[in-house]
Design a protein around this motif. Structure first.
Motif, PDB file in Angstrom:
ATOM      1  N   ASN A  44       1.208  -0.813   0.125  1.00 22.29           N
ATOM      2  CA  ASN A  44      -0.196  -0.262  -0.132  1.00 22.29           C
ATOM      3  C   ASN A  44       1.024   1.738  -0.018  1.00 22.29           C
ATOM      4  O   ASN A  44       0.670   2.334  -0.466  1.00 22.29           O
ATOM      5  CB  ASN A  44      -1.156  -0.130   1.345  1.00 22.29           C
ATOM      6  CG  ASN A  44      -1.734  -0.923   1.256  1.00 22.29           C
ATOM      7  OD1 ASN A  44      -2.134  -1.476   0.486  1.00 22.29           O
ATOM      8  ND2 ASN A  44      -2.481  -1.448   2.548  1.00 22.29           N
ATOM      9  N   GLU A  92       2.243   1.830  -3.200  1.00 24.58           N
ATOM     10  CA  GLU A  92       1.449   2.570  -4.286  1.00 24.58           C
ATOM     11  C   GLU A  92       0.945   3.548  -4.103  1.00 24.58           C
ATOM     12  O   GLU A  92       0.824   4.697  -5.734  1.00 24.58           O
ATOM     13  CB  GLU A  92       0.169   1.425  -4.032  1.00 24.58           C
ATOM     14  CG  GLU A  92       0.129  -0.247  -4.380  1.00 24.58           C
ATOM     15  CD  GLU A  92      -1.477  -0.297  -4.717  1.00 24.58           C
ATOM     16  OE1 GLU A  92      -2.127  -0.622  -3.899  1.00 24.58           O
ATOM     17  OE2 GLU A  92      -1.560  -1.758  -4.899  1.00 24.58           O
ATOM     18  N   GLU A 138       4.187   5.493  -5.891  1.00 25.24           N
ATOM     19  CA  GLU A 138       4.219   5.554  -7.170  1.00 25.24           C
ATOM     20  C   GLU A 138       2.891   6.070  -7.403  1.00 25.24           C
ATOM     21  O   GLU A 138       3.170   7.037  -8.413  1.00 25.24           O
ATOM     22  CB  GLU A 138       3.192   4.045  -7.631  1.00 25.24           C
ATOM     23  CG  GLU A 138       3.544   3.534  -8.853  1.00 25.24           C
ATOM     24  CD  GLU A 138       4.961   3.643  -9.224  1.00 25.24           C
ATOM     25  OE1 GLU A 138       5.168   4.689 -10.549  1.00 25.24           O
ATOM     26  OE2 GLU A 138       6.000   3.489  -8.279  1.00 25.24           O
ATOM     27  N   LYS A 139       2.407   6.611  -7.068  1.00 29.20           N
ATOM     28  CA  LYS A 139       1.140   7.915  -7.951  1.00 29.20           C
ATOM     29  C   LYS A 139       1.930   8.793  -7.241  1.00 29.20           C
ATOM     30  O   LYS A 139       1.289  10.151  -8.104  1.00 29.20           O
ATOM     31  CB  LYS A 139      -0.180   7.490  -6.550  1.00 29.20           C
ATOM     32  CG  LYS A 139      -0.723   6.264  -6.759  1.00 29.20           C
ATOM     33  CD  LYS A 139      -2.139   5.663  -6.526  1.00 29.20           C
ATOM     34  CE  LYS A 139      -3.142   4.943  -6.356  1.00 29.20           C
ATOM     35  NZ  LYS A 139      -3.809   5.100  -5.580  1.00 29.20           N
TER      36      LYS A 139
END
Length: 856
Positions: free
Chosen positions: A553, A556, A559-560
């Motif tokens: 999580n 992620e 990365e966003k």
């Protein structure tokens, strides 16, 4: 390739031969699981109660018999072990099946051995402990010819008391043995299978979610059965404003009580799990709590002033009597049933209340009386007048019975036998009856949707509700099963029903590191070995999976952010890429079983405590204390070893020694009325034990690990009185425990005495321990030699102490083996013949969870 084809053809022939034994077609999930076993793969089957999971185990047994291999079948309860023993003995014969449950040992070298999981774990550690310590291939001699090990009720991994035993048993099982796991439906079956594959060997998972008999849910209110959910899962009738009125009255401090059968029950709902609030907060949020539960009121808090701004409360209904519920079920053709209630006292009172109604024909009544009469004739004379015997004998002819762990063993089997034959219409029971005992019924009544879990009253979990209702519906006899919930003024129906029929909870590890396990797995100077084993636990696996989920999580999100960023996009992207690589590297290392910081701290703390208390010496070798504790599997074993080597047992007679060991078998901290009086010897042992407990607990507190259990001060006198000849009825007059509880405690005392006796015998027979004691060279005295001499003298003292205790321990356990205790430790204990049929009165013993003992 030819060999593979030949093996496949042989497996198919094997399966066909097995399937031909049954007059009905096997289900797809059964055939799938059997195919895995035929291909020499381990298998885990997760399916609802009553769907035929045990048929997979039967194939494993049959296949092992064909290949002349042995099978071990483990269960969590002695009662379930006894039932499996009877079932398999009827198929394979008396000599082919053995039973080992601690207090019962029958044909232990048979080709099929039924045992509790705890006995299996102890066997692995006792016989494989030295091999673990030397780093050798761990295949105990008793496992050399075992082809399969069956773990029945595998979801017990989450049980606080028994779960750690299951984990150790799976981790320590020899990798060459095929494992068969049978579990109720759980939400994380894939995780369990993945964990087993990592710590034992690859295991195939077979999941079957459909019930064998579809289930309908009914609500009994206003003397009427209402269908609230059909067998397809569709809601039919709804009751949004019904139930929970008394609970709301309690929350709003109206001081109302709920009475059942003329007896008041305490207001225990104020701290329940659903709406547990701070008392200060509760005073300020009464109105919000009322809105949340959708219950209206027509009266104010003081009963005089009416406030239009507050919602109105519906009038409280009368709770239905058990007899009324059974009468409605009889009229709806929904008998026989199992009627579950959360306490032994409540169970017995409900059964006696329902006995105002007759549920048998005159012919059935006469037959039941005959069988009860035969049982009484086989019972010891001094036990025939026990209140429990009379209470059950009075209601059985009416088609009713009660069943709980406080019941005498023979009585439990009598109830189970009569119910299986169709003579009984209802059995009132605690939830232990739903844990593996094969007693399917047309309907199940869940008399209370709440239970006491040892700390508070709380709602049943979806897993617990499904376990209870899994007994509803007899395969091949009923088109649908029925789960019936009677109205309760303490339980708001809609909210409760929504919760208990919700998503199943996952099986979570209850693993803890035990002194006994560390000592059995100890390798001097090799803590990494222990870290690897502790990291193999389900607890550590689940911790790692949780960490990985959180880490993914985080990645992620990172990365966003990197994708959104333009100025620092390159740096962000590199950071994300680096973190992903680090995670992948850790994934690859999971085969090395990473140990969490918390797990490492617990392990280090346990080792520190063993060093500080003298169980491991400065050279990392096990001391005499360590070798003794290694063979005592009781959680309070460290207290017993300290008493033993400290000389507390030196002046005790055999009966007094039995009495001291019995103190450690009782762990319910409820107030106990006890008229027994301790003598001076035993009072001194109590003082010694208090001092030892303080010392051990101080060390454990420093090590930041869990405290070793001590004793309940109010419990004493049972073993001493029994060993001196007192009858069971005499014991009942002195202490407020049920008959079955007394038998259980005395049997557990015998088990503990035998463990201590075995530990003492092994220590005395181990010449390596006493070599130093024979060194008496006093020439050239040095400080080191002075210390060595003190150790020699101490060892000689210990040797004399153990030599004296060995025969007394044997006498202590023998002094408890008489009358009904001997019967309860023999299979079968009694066999009666009625109308040409064998009526087995096997003795069996189980233990209620903490939540059902409060009703005594």
């Amino acid at each position: 390739m030819d060999e593979q084809v030949e093996a496949r053809l042989e497996s198919q022939a094997d399966i066909a031969a097995f399937v031909a034994r049954y007059p009905f077609p096997l289900d797809d999930f059964q055939l799938e699981a059997i195919a895995h076993l035929a291909a020499d793969r381990s298998v885990m089957v997760a399916a609802p109660t009553g769907t035929g999971k045990t048929l997979v185990a039967e194939y494993a047994i049959w296949r092992a018999q064909q290949r002349r291999q042995r099978v071990i079948y483990t269960t969590p309860l002695k009662a379930l072990s006894n039932q499996k023993y009877r079932d398999l003995r009827s198929i394979y014969g008396f000599d082919a099946v053995g039973l080992v449950t601690g207090d019962i040992v029958e044909h232990s070298a048979a080709s099929i051995v039924i045992m509790t999981t705890e006995v299996y774990r102890n066997m692995l550690l006792e016989e494989g402990g030295d091999s673990f310590g030397r780093g050798e291939s761990i295949i105990p001699s008793s496992m050399a010819d075992v082809g399969s090990i069956i773990f029945d009720e595998l979801h017990y991994l989450s049980d606080i008391g028994r779960g750690p035993v299951w984990e150790e048993a799976i981790i320590c099982s020899p990798p060459n043995v095929q494992l068969v796991g049978l579990s109720a439906t759980v939400s994380n079956a894939e995780d369990l299978a993945d964990w087993i594959s990592r710590v034992h060997r690859p295991i195939s998972l077979v999941v079957h979610e459909a019930r064998a008999v579809p289930l309908e849910h009914y609500y009994f209110v206003d003397n009427t059965l209402h269908l609230v959910q059909d067998a397809d899962g569709n809601r039919i009738e709804r009751f949004p404003d019904v139930g929970g009125e008394a609970r709301m009255a309690s929350l709003t401090k109206r001081n109302r009580t709920y009475t059942f059968d003329g007896e008041e029950e305490s207001d225990g709902w104020e701290e329940d799990q659903w709406t547990k609030k701070n008392k200060k907060q509760r005073a300020a949020s009464k109105e919000a709590a009322v809105d949340e539960l959708s219950v209206s009121s027509s009266t104010s808090v003081d009963g005089q002033e009416k406030q239009a701004s507050k919602p109105k409360r519906l009038a409280e209904r009368r709770a239905p009597e058990p007899g009324e519920v059974l009468t409605a079920l009889r009229d709806a053709d929904l008998l026989p049933c199992l009627y579950f209630l959360p306490g032994r006292k409540v169970v017995e009172e409900a059964a006696e209340s329902a006995a105002l109604h007759m549920f048998t024909t005159p012919e059935e009544e006469a037959l039941i009386k005959e069988e009860v009469g035969v049982w009484l004739e086989n019972m010891p004379k001094e036990d025939r007048n026990l209140q429990q015997v009379h209470a059950l004998a009075d209601i059985l002819p009416r088609g009713l019975a009660f069943h709980h762990a406080g019941l005498l063993p023979g009585l439990k089997v009598l109830v189970e036998t009569l119910f299986a034959r169709g003579y009984l219409r209802a059995v009132f029971a605690t939830d232990t009856l739903a844990l593996g005992i094969n007693m399917p019924a047309r309907a199940v009544v869940v008399g209370s949707l709440s239970k006491f879990d040892g700390q508070e009253m709380r709602l049943l979990t979806p897993n617990e509700y499904r376990q209870l209702t899994g007994r509803a519906g007899r395969r091949g006899m009923d088109v649908r099963g029925a789960a019936v919930i009677p109205y309760s003024p303490w339980e708001p129906f809609e909210e409760s029903f929504r919760r208990i029929t919700g998503e199943l909870l996952p099986v979570t590890s209850s693993f803890v590191i035990r002194y006994n396990s560390i000592l059995n797995l100890w390798r001097p100077g090799d803590v990494k070995h222990l870290r690897r084993i502790c990291a193999s636990s389900l607890r550590e696996y689940q911790r790692y999976v949780l960490w990985e989920q959180r880490e993914l999580n985080r990645l992620e999100k990172l990365e966003k952010r990197a994708q959104k960023s333009k100025k620092a996009g390159k740096k962000k992207g590199l950071a994300s890429e680096g973190a992903s690589q680090a995670l992948e590297q850790r994934r690859k290392r999971i085969g090395a079983y990473p140990l969490s910081r918390a797990g490492a701290a617990e392990l280090d703390g346990t080792i520190f405590a063993l060093h500080a208390l003298g169980y491991i010496d400065e050279y990392d070798e096990l001391t005499l204390r360590g070798r003794l504790l290694r063979s005592i599997f009781h959680p309070a074993g460290i207290m017993i070893v300290e008493l033993l080597l400290g000389g507390a047992f030196d002046e005790l007679a055999a009966s007094e020694l039995a009495e001291v060991c019995s103190w450690f078998t009782y762990d319910n901290d409820r107030r106990l009325n006890n008229h027994n009086v301790m003598n001076n010897h035993l009072m001194q042992v109590r003082r010694d034990l208090w001092r030892i407990s303080q010392h051990v607990h101080n060390i454990e507190q420093q090590a930041n690990i869990g405290m070793s259990p001590s004793i309940v001060p109010d419990f004493h006198g049972v073993a001493l009185s029994w060993s001196r000849g007192m009858s069971l009825s005499g014991l009942l007059k002195r202490i407020d425990l049920a008959e079955g509880d007394l038998l259980m405690l005395l049997n557990q005392t015998i088990d503990l005495l035998q463990q201590v006796q075995s530990a003492v015998g092994q220590a005395l027979d181990d010449r390596q321990i006493w070599i130093q004691a024979s060194d008496t060279d006093e020439s050239h005295i040095t400080p080191h030699k002075k210390q060595s001499k003190r150790r020699v003298i101490q060892l000689q003292t210990y040797h004399q102490r153990l030599e004296r205790l060995r025969p007394i321990l044997a006498q202590a356990s023998d002094s408890l083996l008489r009358g009904i205790i001997i019967q309860s430790r023999t299979v079968p204990s009694m066999v009666a013949y009625v109308a040409g049929e064998e009526l087995p009165l096997d003795a069996e013993e189980d233990t209620d969870p903490q939540d059902v003992i409060e009703g005594i």
